[in-house]
Scaffold this motif. Structure first.
Motif, PDB file in Angstrom:
ATOM      1  N   THR A 292       0.810  -1.214   0.000  1.00 21.52           N
ATOM      2  CA  THR A 292       0.000   0.000   0.000  1.00 21.52           C
ATOM      3  C   THR A 292       0.848   1.271   0.000  1.00 21.52           C
ATOM      4  N   ASP A 293       2.051   1.222   0.548  1.00 19.96           N
ATOM      5  CA  ASP A 293       2.902   2.410   0.580  1.00 19.96           C
ATOM      6  C   ASP A 293       3.734   2.584  -0.687  1.00 19.96           C
ATOM      7  N   GLY A 294       3.479   1.731  -1.682  1.00 20.88           N
ATOM      8  CA  GLY A 294       4.200   1.829  -2.951  1.00 20.88           C
ATOM      9  C   GLY A 294       5.440   0.972  -3.030  1.00 20.88           C
ATOM     10  N   THR A 295       5.845   0.378  -1.920  1.00 21.66           N
ATOM     11  CA  THR A 295       7.017  -0.497  -1.920  1.00 21.66           C
ATOM     12  C   THR A 295       6.780  -1.707  -2.817  1.00 21.66           C
ATOM     13  N   THR A 296       7.791  -2.088  -3.586  1.00 24.49           N
ATOM     14  CA  THR A 296       7.707  -3.290  -4.409  1.00 24.49           C
ATOM     15  C   THR A 296       8.740  -4.306  -3.945  1.00 24.49           C
ATOM     16  N   LEU A 297       8.346  -5.547  -3.961  1.00 25.85           N
ATOM     17  CA  LEU A 297       9.213  -6.656  -3.578  1.00 25.85           C
ATOM     18  C   LEU A 297       9.220  -7.674  -4.707  1.00 25.85           C
ATOM     19  N   THR A 298      10.390  -8.158  -5.062  1.00 23.81           N
ATOM     20  CA  THR A 298      10.488  -9.123  -6.154  1.00 23.81           C
ATOM     21  C   THR A 298      10.951 -10.476  -5.619  1.00 23.81           C
ATOM     22  N   SER A 299      10.532 -11.525  -6.320  1.00 22.61           N
ATOM     23  CA  SER A 299      10.910 -12.874  -5.901  1.00 22.61           C
ATOM     24  C   SER A 299      10.769 -13.832  -7.063  1.00 22.61           C
ATOM     25  N   ASP A 300      11.315 -15.033  -6.885  1.00 16.49           N
ATOM     26  CA  ASP A 300      11.130 -16.100  -7.866  1.00 16.49           C
ATOM     27  C   ASP A 300       9.809 -16.828  -7.636  1.00 16.49           C
ATOM     28  N   TYR A 301       9.412 -16.941  -6.357  1.00 16.19           N
ATOM     29  CA  TYR A 301       8.173 -17.637  -6.000  1.00 16.19           C
ATOM     30  C   TYR A 301       7.399 -16.803  -4.994  1.00 16.19           C
ATOM     31  N   VAL A 302       6.070 -16.880  -5.084  1.00 12.84           N
ATOM     32  CA  VAL A 302       5.192 -16.208  -4.132  1.00 12.84           C
ATOM     33  C   VAL A 302       4.221 -17.250  -3.586  1.00 12.84           C
ATOM     34  N   LEU A 303       4.123 -17.314  -2.265  1.00 11.84           N
ATOM     35  CA  LEU A 303       3.142 -18.187  -1.622  1.00 11.84           C
ATOM     36  C   LEU A 303       2.062 -17.304  -1.004  1.00 11.84           C
ATOM     37  N   CYS A 304       0.860 -17.390  -1.536  1.00 12.05           N
ATOM     38  CA  CYS A 304      -0.273 -16.618  -1.022  1.00 12.05           C
ATOM     39  C   CYS A 304      -0.994 -17.433   0.045  1.00 12.05           C
ATOM     40  N   THR A 305      -1.020 -16.923   1.264  1.00 13.57           N
ATOM     41  CA  THR A 305      -1.775 -17.590   2.325  1.00 13.57           C
ATOM     42  C   THR A 305      -2.940 -16.714   2.774  1.00 13.57           C
ATOM     43  N   PHE A 306      -3.401 -15.858   1.856  1.00  8.12           N
ATOM     44  CA  PHE A 306      -4.529 -14.995   2.160  1.00  8.12           C
ATOM     45  C   PHE A 306      -5.762 -15.810   2.536  1.00  8.12           C
ATOM     46  N   SER A 307      -6.608 -15.201   3.347  1.00  5.34           N
ATOM     47  CA  SER A 307      -7.915 -15.776   3.630  1.00  5.34           C
ATOM     48  C   SER A 307      -8.683 -15.965   2.331  1.00  5.34           C
ATOM     49  N   LEU A 308      -9.487 -17.031   2.277  1.00  6.07           N
ATOM     50  CA  LEU A 308     -10.355 -17.258   1.130  1.00  6.07           C
ATOM     51  C   LEU A 308     -11.232 -16.037   0.872  1.00  6.07           C
ATOM     52  N   GLY A 309     -11.709 -15.404   1.939  1.00 11.27           N
ATOM     53  CA  GLY A 309     -12.564 -14.233   1.797  1.00 11.27           C
ATOM     54  C   GLY A 309     -11.865 -13.090   1.081  1.00 11.27           C
TER      55      GLY A 309
END
Length: 521
Positions: A292-309
């Motif tokens: 939200t603050d505009g920061t960007t992060l880069t990676s080879d893999y992303v694991l999303c553990t967000f709530s289903l909602g």
């Protein structure tokens, strides 16, 4: 024939014990901000990180929106000065513990390891009421339990014969157990909406008055999935842990199990707190996560553990948009809401079931003022679920308290019940970081949807959480096992320099085609 039987059903800790990777660990450093970005610091995220660490991979970063680890494991200091207690707003129980020397629930293992106090929760001492006061109908609880068991038996038969899944509402109708009055409906609520899990939560219709002809609570629950989800946790004959539940009463909070575990291996630079994700741009070459603050992060893999909602609501933008098979899987589940409304009184009250003309209207009351919980506390909480939870979230606290007290006083018409000295509940559905409490399989459940919810996108984008667990959806231990699995699979990708990921099903098909060539004119 195999039968499916049912049984009853962080502030971030100091890193004093954290350590740097040893020289013997593999060097998997990425030229990006991290080899793996783990989005979410709940049970699934922390256990995935721990799995990577144990595989010798420490080039990861947990990105957590809140100011502490723990996800939905949230506590609150409640009560008047001098009589304050730590209460659990989210998960409160270790559900399915351990039978003898058998397999222990991994959440129980963590609780034991970190000395998190929990106590066996005995539901046997129950008093029953209706809107006119005390009303004896406890005998109906046994009937309701037996009916629920029977739905599981018949579900097993349907699995064996490969019959199509139906809703629990259909199941009750098929076995001839539709509630005929408000007392039978209240007992069914106790078995299905509240006690049987877990808590597998149904969407209730607040306008539905219980005249004995409707059981809307069961309409959103998959018949078959409810059976096996319950079995794998509670029925030892089916691989479950035990049929008992332990209530967390640790004054550090239930979240301690995950925060203390994290403190054993994480370094401060491996966690970014107060970091809310707004978008994820991904390709075969990696991903860029924007905060939200505009920061960007880069990676080879992303694991999303967000709530289903959160995934259903579209709070995080995916670029490109997620493929249709993934979106269908996300939208095929129900994000249920389970609300505990806490009150504190000067005196103690017992556990009770309340039968109202309106099904789901403040039906389950539990006292924490117990010799094994918080004696002398005067703490009580009443549970509502589904659409009734959504209804009260839209109301002012004072109006909710007035409704709750109207019911409470109806239960005790011959005594003067004072207003509570403290009152609190959390609005889980309104919280943009969660949008509900637990995932739940509806009647349209198909295994292909579960496969696709778990599957990777472009080998870069991974998903894990209690909602991706086929066996344990809705449970903390479901999140644990999914974090363990995702962390292990991502570790293989890192070690091998790439991988195919978890495969998906292109199209989830019905059991048989409809007898129409076309539905268009």
């Amino acid at each position: 024939m195999r039968q499916v039987h049912l049984t009853v059903l962080l502030s971030f800790a100091a890193f004093a014990t954290a350590f740097l990777p040893s020289a013997s660990q593999h060097d998997h450093r990425s030229t990006k901000d991290a080899k793996v970005l783990i989005l979410g610091g709940g049970v699934a995220g922390v256990i995935a990180a721990r799995t990577l660490h144990r595989k010798g991979i420490d080039d990861f970063l947990i990105v957590e929106a809140r100011d502490e680890l723990g996800g939905r494991m949230q506590n609150y200091t409640f009560g008047v000065p001098g009589k304050q207690y730590t209460i659990e707003l989210g998960p409160n129980w270790i559900q399915g513990t351990q039978t003898g020397n058998g397999t222990a629930n991994p959440i129980l293992v963590l609780a034991r390891k970190h000395h998190v106090k929990n106590q066996y929760n005995n539901y046997d001492s129950i008093t029953t009421y209706d809107y006119n006061g005390f009303k004896e109908y406890r005998h109906l609880l046994d009937t309701s339990y037996n009916q629920f068991v029977q739905t599981g038996v018949v579900a097993g038969e349907r699995v064996e014969t490969q019959q199509v899944d139906l809703s629990l509402q259909s199941a009750y109708g098929i076995i001839g157990a539709t509630p005929k009055n408000l007392y039978e409906a209240a007992c069914q609520y106790y078995e299905v909406d509240w006690e049987c899990k877990y808590f597998l939560l149904s969407r209730l219709d607040p306008a539905n008055h219980c005249d004995g002809t409707s059981i809307s609570c069961t309409g959103q629950n998959s018949w078959i999935a409810t059976a096996w989800n319950n079995n794998f946790t509670f029925d030892t004959d089916m691989g479950g842990f035990s049929d008992t539940n332990n209530l967390c009463i640790d004054q550090r909070g239930f979240k301690t199990i995950i925060q203390a575990e994290a403190a054993e291996f994480l370094q401060p630079q491996q966690v970014s707190l107060n970091s809310v994700v707004t978008s994820i741009e991904y390709s075969d070459d990696g991903a860029t996560v924007t905060l939200t603050d505009g920061t960007t992060l880069t990676s080879d893999y992303v694991l999303c553990t967000f709530s289903l909602g959160v995934l259903q609501y579209g709070d995080v933008a995916f670029k490109p948009a997620l493929p249709s098979w993934k979106m269908e899987a996300i939208q095929s589940l129900v994000m249920a809401t389970y609300t505990k409304i806490f009150l504190q009184f000067e005196e103690n009250f017992l556990m009770a079931i309340y039968a109202d003309k309106e099904r789901g209207r403040y039906p389950i009351w539990q006292s924490l003022d117990h010799v094994k919980f918080f004696p002398g506390s005067g703490l009580v909480f009443v549970t509502v679920t589904g659409d009734f939870s959504l209804r009260i979230e839209a109301m002012e606290d004072s109006d909710v308290q007035a409704e709750v007290m109207e019911v409470f006083r109806a239960m005790y018409p011959n005594i003067t019940v004072p207003d509570p000295v403290a009152f609190h509940f959390k609005r889980w559905n309104a919280d943009p970081l969660f949008r509900g409490s637990y995932s739940n399989w509806p009647a349209s459940f198909l295994p292909g949807h579960s496969t696709n919810l778990r599957a990777t996108v472009n080998q870069t984008l991974w998903f894990a959480g209690e909602g991706t667990s086929l066996k344990y959806y809705g449970f903390l231990h479901g999140a644990y096992y999914e974090g363990l699995h995702a962390g292990g699979e991502i570790a293989k990708c890192v070690e091998d320099g790439g991988c195919a990921g978890l495969q998906h099903v292109n199209t989830v098909l019905d059991a048989s085609p409809y007898p129409f060539v076309s539905i268009t004119p």
